[in-house]
Every structure is written in structure tokens, then in C-alpha cells.
Design an enzyme around this catalytic site. Structure first.
Site, PDB file in Angstrom:
ATOM      1  N   ASP A   1     -21.289 114.650  99.746  1.00  0.00           N
ATOM      2  CA  ASP A   1     -20.256 114.761 100.774  1.00  0.00           C
ATOM      3  C   ASP A   1     -20.431 113.718 101.879  1.00  0.00           C
ATOM      4  O   ASP A   1     -19.451 113.180 102.405  1.00  0.00           O
ATOM      5  CB  ASP A   1     -20.269 116.160 101.388  1.00  0.00           C
ATOM      6  CG  ASP A   1     -19.491 117.174 100.557  1.00  0.00           C
ATOM      7  OD1 ASP A   1     -19.027 116.792  99.464  1.00  0.00           O
ATOM      8  OD2 ASP A   1     -19.361 118.328 100.984  1.00  0.00           O
TER       9      ASP A   1
ATOM     10  N   SER B   1     -28.001 125.809  91.661  1.00  0.00           N
ATOM     11  CA  SER B   1     -28.249 126.522  92.898  1.00  0.00           C
ATOM     12  C   SER B   1     -28.748 125.606  94.016  1.00  0.00           C
ATOM     13  O   SER B   1     -28.005 124.795  94.535  1.00  0.00           O
ATOM     14  CB  SER B   1     -29.229 127.660  92.621  1.00  0.00           C
ATOM     15  OG  SER B   1     -29.193 128.612  93.631  1.00  0.00           O
TER      16      SER B   1
ATOM     17  N   LYS C   1     -23.942 127.189  89.900  1.00  0.00           N
ATOM     18  CA  LYS C   1     -24.310 128.457  90.533  1.00  0.00           C
ATOM     19  C   LYS C   1     -24.204 128.307  92.040  1.00  0.00           C
ATOM     20  O   LYS C   1     -25.094 127.783  92.693  1.00  0.00           O
ATOM     21  CB  LYS C   1     -25.721 128.894  90.159  1.00  0.00           C
ATOM     22  CG  LYS C   1     -26.036 130.266  90.724  1.00  0.00           C
ATOM     23  CD  LYS C   1     -27.462 130.635  90.529  1.00  0.00           C
ATOM     24  CE  LYS C   1     -27.732 131.919  91.291  1.00  0.00           C
ATOM     25  NZ  LYS C   1     -27.558 131.738  92.752  1.00  0.00           N
TER      26      LYS C   1
END
Length: 493
Positions: A325, A314, A339
């Protein structure tokens, strides 16, 4: 594998591990759905209610029936949506604040027993020696077999300074272990930090709470006071089940350029379609100053490794995904939990609420993590001998009724040949007997040592036992990231 863990809760918290919670407490307003109510089904519900009231073997309280109906309706949606009664709602609020009453373990149900997913650091359970993988068979001499997960958890809750006796079955022990543990109000220390050797620092976040960004800023300032010329920083998110989204945004913002996109969300409602940036308004608690404002500018450029594993979920996946990224850090370890959904607390009454899944979240390059997770740049086992518990770990894709990955529905599907379940369990159990418990941040922490080797330009011992499934997941994640990078705008606005 066998009866896998269907859900995980924190004992004394009543929350599912790995929950990224959007803290909203609006009253539920009557909304026009745009479609007529299903009158026939509502009549059936009324008929069943009437039958139970008139024909059941003994009288049943109206409130109990209706509460259970609401609870079942919400729980049928996905593993993370849940109805919170008065006690559970109070515990949820306490959890967000970083405190609760209990013994401090994450558990799930397996084969009718409570299986310890992880003891929370520095809690009574942790100090008593409870380990991940332990099976709790009795609580205060009452057998667990036949109890529901909630019933079992409630038996371990109680008032501060009261005792609970748990009986544990451990794979490397011939006899059951009987432990007497004192319940306490647990204040989870979500951030730890230290210099692991000159020039290299270790920063661990065990859970994202309201105080996490403030605590992290203080720890980072102390690290730079010890050594103003850090050559490498390890951000340790292993076994971090998640927590509040603003905490994840603040942690990411400490290392990313100002105004960088950290995460975006998408769901049915307009307010679930949002983009969150590395700006104070997205992580600072109202009325407080920006805790990151006075951190050294060098923090934005210090070389970083982020350690993750299957217990990283999460909010910790939000951080790992954003740093990956932007190529701000090397992600190292094993594939994360997966999740990628946001739960919003919708208050029903003064002391009850529904925790409802309202959106999926996406990394800055628009990658969906749901049921797939973050695949590390460098796959590294927990020890030089391998990962003893790899075959027993549970991820989002293993949970019943989990949401699919809307960007790549096939991503969560099993890839390649699978080992026989019994063979896999026996193999994992044999390795677990030989393996020593990992103390994160210690000199025996193999993955941390590999992170140091990476900083120094030395070879890193990569995972020995990653089979076709992990290889396929890595290839899928790489292809998804490449595609997103081509089609999406630059993640730096």
C-alpha cells in the site's frame, strides 16, 4: 480438487496455520447480550444430554460430553475458531514463545490421510526428508484411515527424545517410505539472513513469534555491519503461516515511516475496532527496549522486494499488504493464502481457553485480505518451468465455513473456466516429479534470482501459467486498491 485440505495444524502445536493471534487472556465476564436466551434450543440441548446419559450403549462422562459440545459449537463458526483444552492451550502458549514438542510439520487431512503442507525448517521432520505433498498413511504401524485430524496429530506428539515411526506415500516413489523420527522440543528459528551477493541481502521470516522483531533487528544490524551500503533487500515471507500480530507490526515498522498505519481491525466489540501504527507501543514486549531504535536510517529507504506464495498467510499478509500500500516494496511471487481474520484467546479457566475469530483486518488503504489474499505486483513462478504444485495448493477460500470478504464478497469466488479435477491432479503430479525441492535462499532459488534481476533493472520472467482466475483476482485487487486510495485518507497520518 478431490477432498481438499479442510484445516491445517502444526504437529505438536495444535494451532491452525496462518493464524494472526491477538494475545489477550481476560476472564470471560457475564455480559448482557441485549436479547433473551434461546430457551427452547437450550431445552433441546438439555434433552439430548439426558438421552445420551440414559440411553447410550455405555456410560459417558459428563465432562467429556460438555467439553465436546463446547468444542463443536466453536468449531462450527469458521476454520480458525477452536476450543483449547489444557494440553492444546499449553501448546498454544509455547508456540507463541517459539518452542514446542513434536516433529515439526504442518499437516492437513486429505482423502482420509494426513497430507504434509510443509515441514518446518530445521526440525526433525525437515532433517528426515519429509516433503510438502507427502501423505502420511501410518503412525507407529497404526493406519491413519478413519482417524480424525486431532487423533492423528496426537499420535505424533509425545515426550522429548521419544521416537515415532511414520509411513509415507510419495508420488514419485514406487514404495512407501518408513521413517523413524525423534521427537524434540523444537525452537523455531523464525528469522534467517545472509548476503546473497555484494550489495544484496536476503532476510527470511518463517513464522511470527514473540522473539521475531528482536531477532530480525539483530540480523539486520549484522547485515549492515557486513555492507553499510546495501543496494537491495529481499524480505522472504514464502510459506510463512503467520503468528502474533505485534511481530507483523514490528517487522513492518522497520521499513515504514514512523507513525504509519500498519493494519486496522473491525469486529463487533469496541476493542476489536482498532488501528495499529508503526510505533514501539504496538510491537515492543512490555518492559523491553525498542529493538528497532538503533537500526540504520538507510533501512527506511533501501530498495525492497517481498517474496510471497500461497503459503504466506495472516501476519505475513499484513506485512506484505502494508508494504504494498505504501509502495515501499515490490511484492513478487504468487497470490497469498487470504487469511484476513484475527483470533483472540479468551481464557475460560486457569488452563483452558477459546481461540475465537473476533475481527477482520484491513491494509492501510482499507483493503480486506480475507478469502482473497495479496496479489503480487509481479507474478513469478517457483521455477523457470512453472509452479509444479500450483493446482494442489489450498487457500482460505477453499476452506469450509470460511468468512467472506466483506469489502468484495465476489472476490473469493472462482473466476473463469476451471480445469477438470482429475486432469489438474495428473498434470500437477507429473510436474511435481520433475521439480526439485526449493531451498529458499539458495543459488537455485528461482524467485530469489528474479528479485535480484529486478534490483539490477533486468527483465523478470513472469508467470507462464496464470489463468483467468489469477488475472481476474489481480484486476479485482487493483480496482479495490484504486478505489480505496481515492476514498480513504492518506495512510501516512
Amino acid at each position: 480438487m478431490g477432498n481438499k485440505v479442510k484445516s491445517m495444524v502444526l504437529v505438536g502445536l495444535g494451532m491452525v496455520a496462518g493464524v494472526a493471534i491477538s494475545l489477550q487472556y481476560p476472564a470471560i465476564a457475564q455480559k448482557a447480550s441485549g436479547s433473551p436466551l434461546p430457551l427452547e434450543e437450550l431445552r433441546q440441548l438439555s434433552d439430548v444430554f439426558g438421552l445420551i446419559k440414559s440411553d447410550y450403549v455405555e456410560p459417558v462422562d459428563d465432562k467429556k460430553l460438555l467439553t465436546e459440545a463446547i468444542s463443536g459449537m466453536v468449531a462450527s463458526l469458521d476454520p480458525h475458531s477452536v476450543y483449547l483444552d489444557k494440553k492444546a492451550f499449553a501448546e498454544m502458549r509455547e508456540t507463541v514463545e517459539g518452542k514446542f514438542v513434536g516433529i515439526g510439520i504442518e499437516v492437513g487431512m486429505e482423502d482420509g490421510y494426513l497430507k504434509v503442507v510443509s515441514p518446518i525448517e530445521d526440525t526433525p521432520a525437515f532433517k528426515a526428508g519429509i516433503k510438502a505433498g507427502d501423505l502420511i498413511t501410518r503412525i507407529d504401524s497404526t493406519p491413519i484411515k478413519g482417524m480424525s485430524l486431532d487423533e492423528s496429530v496426537k499420535k505424533m506428539r509425545g515426550e522429548p527424545r521419544t521416537k515415532v515411526v511414520v509411513t509415507i506415500s510419495r508420488k514419485d516413489e514406487d514404495k512407501p517410505l518408513v521413517l523413524t523420527i525423534m521427537r524434540e522440543e523444537i525452537r523455531v528459528q523464525s528469522v534467517k539472513a545472509k548476503m546473497i551477493e555484494p550489495g544484496y541481502a536476503w532476510l527470511r521470516i518463517s513464522q511470527f513469534q514473540e522473539p521475531t522483531v528482536d531477532d530480525m533487528a539483530k540480523k539486520l544490524a549484522a547485515l549492515y555491519a557486513q555492507d553499510p551500503h546495501l543496494k537491495g533487500l529481499v524480505l522472504d515471507l514464502r510459506n510463512d503461516p503467520g503468528g502474533v500480530v505485534p511481530g507483523a507490526i514490528g517487522v513492518s515498522a522497520a521499513f515504514l515511516p514512523k507513525d504509519a498505519v500498519v493494519v486496522s481491525t473491525n469486529g463487533q466489540l469496541a476493542d476489536s475496532k482498532q488501528t495499529f501504527y508503526a510505533r514501539p507501543e504496538y510491537y515492543v514486549v512490555r518492559g523491553k527496549n525498542d529493538p528497532l531504535a538503533k537500526l540504520p536510517a538507510a533501512l527506511k529507504d533501501v530498495p525492497m522486494v517481498v517474496l510471497v506464495n500461497a503459503g504466506s498467510a495472516s501476519a505475513s499478509e499484513i506485512v506484505a499488504g502494508a508494504l504494498q500500500d505504501y509502495k515501499r516494496a515490490i511484492i513478487m511471487g504468487s497470490q497469498t493464502f487470504g487469511k484476513g481474520s484475527v483470533q483472540t484467546l479468551r481464557q475460560l479457566t486457569a488452563d483452558t481457553a477459546v481461540k475465537l475469530t473476533t475481527a477482520r483486518y484491513y491494509t492501510p488503504l482499507n483493503r480486506s485480505i480475507q478469502a482473497r489474499g495479496i496479489v503480487p505486483d509481479l507474478l513469478v513462478d517457483e521455477s523457470a518451468e512453472g509452479d509444479a504444485m500450483k493446482g494442489l495448493r489450498v487457500r482460505e477460500a477453499d476452506l469450509q465455513k470460511h468468512l467472506n470478504n466483506d469489502s468484495d464478497p465476489a472476490a473469493a469466488q472462482s473466476q473463469g473456466p476451471q480445469r477438470d479435477e482429475l486432469e489438474e491432479e495428473l498434470r500437477a503430479a507429473a510436474l511435481a516429479k520433475k521439480a526439485k525441492p526449493v531451498e529458499f535462499g539458495s543459488k537455485d532459488d528461482f524467485q530469489l534470482q528474479q528479485a535480484l534481476r529486478h534490483f539490477k533493472g533486468l527483465s523478470v520472467q513472469l508467470s507462464k501459467a496464470d489463468g483467468p482466475a489469477t488475472a481476474a483476482a489481480a484486476a479485482s485487487a487493483a480496482a479495490s486498491a484504486a478505489s480505496a486510495a481515492k476514498s480513504a485518507p492518506s495512510p501516512r497520518p
